[in-house]
Design an enzyme around this catalytic site. Structure first.
Site, PDB file in Angstrom:
ATOM      1  CG  HIS A 131      -1.800  -1.047   1.331  1.00  0.00           C
ATOM      2  ND1 HIS A 131      -3.318  -0.893   0.716  1.00  0.00           N
ATOM      3  CD2 HIS A 131      -1.953  -2.183   1.579  1.00  0.00           C
ATOM      4  CE1 HIS A 131      -3.944  -1.814   0.941  1.00  0.00           C
ATOM      5  NE2 HIS A 131      -3.155  -2.733   1.250  1.00  0.00           N
ATOM      6  CG  ASP A 188      -0.434  -1.122   5.304  1.00  0.00           C
ATOM      7  OD1 ASP A 188      -0.825  -0.399   4.393  1.00  0.00           O
ATOM      8  OD2 ASP A 188      -1.259  -2.205   5.674  1.00  0.00           O
ATOM      9  CD  GLU A 233      -6.931  -8.783   5.922  1.00  0.00           C
ATOM     10  OE1 GLU A 233      -5.854  -8.134   6.621  1.00  0.00           O
ATOM     11  OE2 GLU A 233      -7.525  -8.181   5.162  1.00  0.00           O
TER      12      GLU A 233
END
Length: 331
Positions: free
Chosen positions: A14, A279, A200
């Site tokens: 991301h 991330d 998830e």
């Protein structure tokens, strides 16, 4: 740990989850944004995972600081540029940077299409200065609802020639994939590939829906597939790629420990799976960290790590000629 004869890629990364601590500090001061700390050193624990803390709420709070400082389009462009630099400096040959323009725009009410343009411009500038191949993936952030995602999609499709794929991210339980079937029909009509965060927080049904209704050929995380033998067989047979992010899964409490991570189960079932950072700014990691973890904590052999590297290249949203060029550059 890394096989230098195979391209090193990061497919689930991301852009808006990778803002440097010093950039948050500088942009905060430049734009008069109140930060949670009074020095660069004391800011780090507010924006990065420290030690073994594992909580989804804590993780998301840190993530929110990364976009809180995007006060104008120049800030967006800077962050995009630095993402290219960080990808190159971490040794990647290729990365797919995904971003949610709505999430990046919302704090300071920036124009969504303007954010998309600033990301594209920042990446282009970065590619002039750094040797790395980059593609962009647009994200629809489901947590903000169908209307916001429609806005987001408009801004992204206006620049579809600069994207390789579209993703669905956010609150998987509160906003199931079927709410976005029409959005993804437009994505397919635009000729873009599709990946989706699924399996998830929700179960395997979320992954079935993403594949069969949204048209996903890759799944982000997908940890809950292991409870559905039919799905595991389907993933292996149809080469649906799993974008796995072990450290992020630990940090968000998706798994309770590395020992609980299903990476090995996917590999043993013949499922196409790659290692990714998710991330990296929040988790304070790079791709090499994930390969070290795969060896030391997930128990992969050097041969298996090499296979994971090859899997990443196979899964990438690239043409065959682009794949060959990546390998040729390593010869």
């Amino acid at each position: 740990m890394i096989n230098t004869s195979i391209p090193l890629v990061d497919l689930h990364r991301h852009l808006d989850g990778n803002v440097r601590v010093n950039t948050i500090w500088e942009l905060g001061h430049q734009h008069g944004i109140a930060l949670p700390a009074d020095s660069l050193e004391t800011l780090a624990p507010f924006v990065q995972i420290q030690g073994k803390e594992t909580s989804l709420v804590a993780f998301l709070k840190k993530l929110d600081w990364m976009v809180a400082v995007l006060a104008d389009l120049d800030a967006v462009k800077r962050v995009a540029y630095e993402n290219v630099a960080d990808a190159a400096l971490s040794g990647l040959d290729y990365a797919e940077l995904r971003f949610s323009p709505y999430y990046m725009a919302m704090n300071h009410k920036l124009p969504i299409e303007g954010v998309v343009e600033a990301v594209i411009d920042g990446v282009k500038a970065g590619l002039k200065d750094y040797q790395v191949k980059i593609n962009l993936i647009g994200i629809m952030s489901r947590s903000f609802g169908q209307a916001a995602c429609a806005q987001e999609l408009e801004g992204l499709l206006a620049h579809k020639q600069h994207l390789v794929a579209m993703d669905l991210a956010g609150d998987e339980l509160g906003f199931p994939g079927e709410l976005f079937n029409e959005h993804f029909k437009r994505v397919r009509d635009a000729g873009l590939a599709i990946t989706a965060h699924a399996g998830e927080a929700a179960g395997s049904q979320s992954m079935w829906q993403a594949i069969q209704e949204l048209g996903a050929t890759r799944i982000g995380h997908g940890v809950n597939a292991i409870h559905d033998p039919k799905l595991m067989d389907y993933l292996a047979k149809h080469r649906i790629g799993i974008e796995s992010c072990p450290t992020s899964n630990l940090h968000t409490s998706t798994v309770s420990s590395y020992a609980e991570h299903p990476f090995r189960t996917f590999m043993d079932a013949g499922v196409l799976i790659s290692l990714n950072t998710d991330d990296p700014g929040v988790s304070a990691i790079d791709i090499k960290h994930e390969y070290r973890i795969a060896k030391s904590e997930l128990g992969l052999s050097y041969a298996e790590l090499a296979q994971v590297q090859r899997n990443g290249v196979e899964m990438a949203f690239l043409s065959e000629s682009e794949r060959k060029a990546l390998y040729a550059a390593k010869a």
